[in-house]
Design an enzyme around this catalytic site. Structure first.
Site, short mmCIF file in Angstrom:
data_model
loop_
_atom_site.label_atom_id
_atom_site.label_comp_id
_atom_site.label_asym_id
_atom_site.label_seq_id
_atom_site.Cartn_x
_atom_site.Cartn_y
_atom_site.Cartn_z
N GLN A 44 3.03 9.90 1.15
CA GLN A 44 4.30 9.16 1.08
C GLN A 44 5.10 9.48 -0.17
OE1 GLN A 44 2.32 5.18 2.05
NE2 GLN A 44 4.31 5.02 3.04
N CYS B 37 6.03 -0.03 7.14
CA CYS B 37 5.61 1.12 6.34
C CYS B 37 6.78 1.51 5.44
CB CYS B 37 5.23 2.28 7.26
SG CYS B 37 4.66 3.75 6.39
N LEU B 38 6.49 1.79 4.18
CA LEU B 38 7.56 2.17 3.26
C LEU B 38 8.21 3.50 3.68
CD1 LEU B 38 5.95 1.21 -0.16
CD2 LEU B 38 7.73 -0.03 1.09
N HIS C 150 -2.69 7.37 6.81
CA HIS C 150 -1.71 8.28 6.19
C HIS C 150 -2.38 9.58 5.71
CE1 HIS C 150 2.18 6.30 6.02
NE2 HIS C 150 1.66 5.18 5.58
N HIS D 277 -4.36 1.10 7.40
CA HIS D 277 -3.02 1.69 7.48
C HIS D 277 -2.88 2.86 6.50
CE1 HIS D 277 1.56 1.22 7.77
NE2 HIS D 277 1.39 2.03 6.73
N GLY E 232 0.82 -1.20 0.00
CA GLY E 232 0.00 0.00 0.00
C GLY E 232 0.86 1.25 0.00
NI NI Z 1 2.61 3.33 5.60
#
Ligand code: NI
Length: 170
Positions: free
Chosen positions: A49, A88-89, A134, A130, A44
């Site tokens: 992000q 999380c990336l 964000h 999740h 995701g």
């Molecule tokens: Ni994340």
């Protein structure tokens, strides 16, 4: 590929604004996000992000088609909760158990502005929650108690220092 913003970048802490234009640039953003997600081997990725403070996220559970959620709203959550290890990336290399509802219903728009609803459970329900967080400047570590959160952040910072150190030696 888009750059992925990391813990400490302010954009990750801002509340996103609604998407109002369902045009080619939105489509291009979504496609770039799906490509970036695949390249990063994640499930995701949300607008902030990649530095875009707009209500959009993409989910790609392997074996399924990627799904783009625009202006999403979680409309229902189960009373039943479950524990699952999340990463999380934007906080790469560290993971921690997070408690969340096991089922959610979500309403969102697609890239043409058409409204759709999904009732999700399992990994999809987890990723939706999740990613939706964000859009409100919230990260999975915010679900942990202070001690656990400090531990995860410390681990992340330690790993990052090691990576920079290794790079500088090459
Ligand atoms: Ni994340």
């Amino acid at each position: 590929m888009l750059d992925i913003y990391k813990l400490g970048d302010e954009v990750l802490r801002e509340e996103c604004s609604d998407v109002t234009e369902f045009d080619d640039s939105l489509k291009m953003l979504a496609e770039a996000m799906i490509d970036t997600l695949e390249e990063a081997d994640g499930v995701g990725l949300a607008g902030p992000q990649v530095g875009v403070s707009k209500k959009i996220f993409v989910v790609h559970i392997r074996g399924n088609e990627p799904i783009v959620f625009v202006n999403p709203q979680i409309t229902a959550t189960s009373m039943e909760t479950g524990v699952y290890e999340e990463g999380c990336l934007s906080i790469p290399g560290v993971y921690h158990d997070v408690i969340r509802p096991v089922r959610v219903s979500i309403q969102a728009q697609d890239l043409k502005g058409k409204v759709f609803n999904i009732d999700a459970d399992g990994p999809l329900a987890r990723v939706i929650q999740h990613e939706n967080d964000h859009l409100y400047g919230k990260l999975y570590i915010d679900h942990l108690d202070e001690r656990e959160r400090d531990k995860v952040v410390h681990q992340y910072e330690k790993k990052n220092r090691i990576r920079r150190h290794q790079k500088s030696r090459v």
